[in-house]
Design an enzyme around this catalytic site. Sequence first.
Site, mmCIF file in Angstrom:
data_model
loop_
_atom_site.group_PDB
_atom_site.id
_atom_site.type_symbol
_atom_site.label_atom_id
_atom_site.label_comp_id
_atom_site.label_asym_id
_atom_site.label_seq_id
_atom_site.Cartn_x
_atom_site.Cartn_y
_atom_site.Cartn_z
ATOM 1 N N CYS A 29 65.498 -44.263 43.301
ATOM 2 C CA CYS A 29 64.323 -43.433 43.066
ATOM 3 C C CYS A 29 64.704 -41.961 42.953
ATOM 4 O O CYS A 29 65.416 -41.430 43.785
ATOM 5 C CB CYS A 29 63.341 -43.632 44.212
ATOM 6 N N CYS A 112 55.977 -45.702 42.712
ATOM 7 C CA CYS A 112 56.888 -45.792 43.852
ATOM 8 C C CYS A 112 57.394 -47.219 43.901
ATOM 9 O O CYS A 112 56.626 -48.157 43.728
ATOM 10 C CB CYS A 112 56.140 -45.439 45.129
ATOM 11 N N GLN A 236 49.089 -56.177 58.072
ATOM 12 C CA GLN A 236 50.504 -56.082 57.691
ATOM 13 C C GLN A 236 50.597 -55.694 56.219
ATOM 14 O O GLN A 236 49.853 -56.213 55.390
ATOM 15 C CB GLN A 236 51.191 -57.428 57.922
ATOM 16 N N TYR A 265 47.832 -57.905 71.498
ATOM 17 C CA TYR A 265 47.916 -56.890 70.445
ATOM 18 C C TYR A 265 47.615 -57.585 69.112
ATOM 19 O O TYR A 265 48.384 -57.510 68.160
ATOM 20 C CB TYR A 265 49.300 -56.233 70.402
ATOM 21 N N CYS A 361 58.119 -54.257 65.862
ATOM 22 C CA CYS A 361 58.503 -53.442 64.702
ATOM 23 C C CYS A 361 59.439 -52.319 65.143
ATOM 24 O O CYS A 361 59.726 -51.412 64.392
ATOM 25 C CB CYS A 361 57.270 -52.890 64.004
HETATM 26 N N1 SAH Z 1 49.348 -58.781 65.500
HETATM 27 C C1 SAH Z 1 48.617 -57.975 64.564
HETATM 28 C C2 SAH Z 1 48.625 -56.486 64.867
HETATM 29 C C3 SAH Z 1 49.936 -55.886 65.245
HETATM 30 S S1 SAH Z 1 49.966 -54.121 65.244
HETATM 31 C C4 SAH Z 1 49.090 -58.249 63.149
HETATM 32 O O1 SAH Z 1 50.143 -58.847 62.927
HETATM 33 O O2 SAH Z 1 48.415 -57.847 62.211
HETATM 34 C C5 SAH Z 1 49.696 -53.734 66.917
HETATM 35 C C6 SAH Z 1 48.253 -53.786 67.338
HETATM 36 O O3 SAH Z 1 48.206 -53.399 68.726
HETATM 37 C C7 SAH Z 1 47.301 -52.829 66.610
HETATM 38 O O4 SAH Z 1 46.229 -53.586 66.097
HETATM 39 C C8 SAH Z 1 46.818 -51.872 67.709
HETATM 40 O O5 SAH Z 1 45.456 -51.485 67.547
HETATM 41 C C9 SAH Z 1 46.996 -52.696 68.964
HETATM 42 N N2 SAH Z 1 47.170 -51.966 70.221
HETATM 43 C C10 SAH Z 1 47.801 -50.794 70.432
HETATM 44 N N3 SAH Z 1 47.817 -50.482 71.734
HETATM 45 C C11 SAH Z 1 47.181 -51.485 72.384
HETATM 46 C C12 SAH Z 1 46.886 -51.749 73.753
HETATM 47 N N4 SAH Z 1 47.245 -50.915 74.712
HETATM 48 N N5 SAH Z 1 46.230 -52.883 74.056
HETATM 49 C C13 SAH Z 1 45.853 -53.760 73.078
HETATM 50 N N6 SAH Z 1 46.120 -53.558 71.774
HETATM 51 C C14 SAH Z 1 46.757 -52.439 71.425
#
Ligand code: SAH
Length: 404
Positions: A29, A112, A236, A265, A361
């Site tokens: 790029c 991009c 994602q 999460y 991640c």
């Molecule tokens: N498993 C999901 C999201 C992963 S990203 C997927 O694959 O799409 C991480 C997520 O954690 C986000 O949605 C964010 O809002 C949440 N998060 C961040 N801090 C947190 C906490 N203290 N308790 C619960 N969730 C939380």
Amino acid sequence: MEKKTEKKGFVPARKKSSPPKRAGKGNACPLYKKCGGCQLQNMTYPEQLSFKQAKAIRTLGRFGHVEEIIGMEKPVHYRNKVQAAFGTTRGGMIVSGVYQSSSHNIVLVDECMLEDQKADKIIVDIRHMLPRYKLTAYNEDTGKGFLRHVLVKRSFSTGEIMVVLVTGHHLFPAKKEFLKELLKKHKDITTVIWNINGGKTSLVLGDREEILYGNGYIEDVLCGKRFRISAKSFYQINPLQTEKLYGTAIEFADLTGKETVLDAYCGTGTIGIVASDKAKQVVGVELNEDAVRDAKYNARLNKVENIRFFCADAGKFMVAMAEEREKVDVVLMDPPRAGSDLNFLKSVVTLSPEKVVYISCNIETQARDLGFLCKNGYKVRKIQPVDMFPHTAHIESVVLLTKK
Ligand code: SAH
């Protein structure tokens, strides 16, 4: 994810006629240095994978064997979500693109190699349309002007496209005509949202939102399930690799249909909903209210009846579960970059699930959290890195732990 730095100036454009021809073959790029989004572009894709593999081994290797990283077959245009900031040059030309790393400049981006090409095209067309409607770009210093950001989300599976126009003020001159032309140019746009963000903030989206066209969300199909994506909820960004990531996590969980699974999460409930077919019941916990609302909707959309979602801090929720001596067989956890917290990890130890599947991640914070779990009765059995973000330095990994 929605963060940015300040801006002021402008960095010359990559011309439309110079697409990233050598994508995946090193330094593809022309904006490589200015943009800073692709840290590994000086390497070929196989070199990038070796680099990530070596880093994963350095960081996670002390816990056990690290499987070979799962790469992409075609590591280009994988991003299903594209956002562009709008600004004006000193000469009065409207520009759109990304903020140059650690500077005030907008790097003009027409295309991009990471982003969905359709989304890029929509953004460029919007930029070209603005002057004809006497619409300007927003100026963050003066608070004057119109368009601040454009966000496009596209489902690669259903083809649905969401366009979010973010303005600094609750005023949209020639709204109808502008919308009409945009929809005429891009007939596959399924929803358009007008978001108002007048704040001095690093967030792209503000709180006020008006649906201008369609139903205000798009749907995507992932691992055979359907998911609603709204403007604000986390989803994602690399769907092809997400299927591999979730597939690995669910394979590691090795469910038989008898388990109670905690999806911690959980975002919009994706992993839990995909796992629900193979579990007795699933409990999802997530801090973001919008995401929980989407998760509940997604469960209904897929007719999943053995799942419940709670809006709470995952750590506090786990402490409460541990105090009530709830039984959990498998914990699937997917925390943000900062990793999990001690409350959460201690409660995992108290609840003592047979298996923990940790998706991360950020392998540094994952290594820290694995260290705690391994000192407290768990052993790492499998480590699988997945390349979710080709050309960037980010590494995603799935780890299976079981009780010693
Ligand atoms: N498993 C999901 C999201 C992963 S990203 C997927 O694959 O799409 C991480 C997520 O954690 C986000 O949605 C964010 O809002 C949440 N998060 C961040 N801090 C947190 C906490 N203290 N308790 C619960 N969730 C939380």
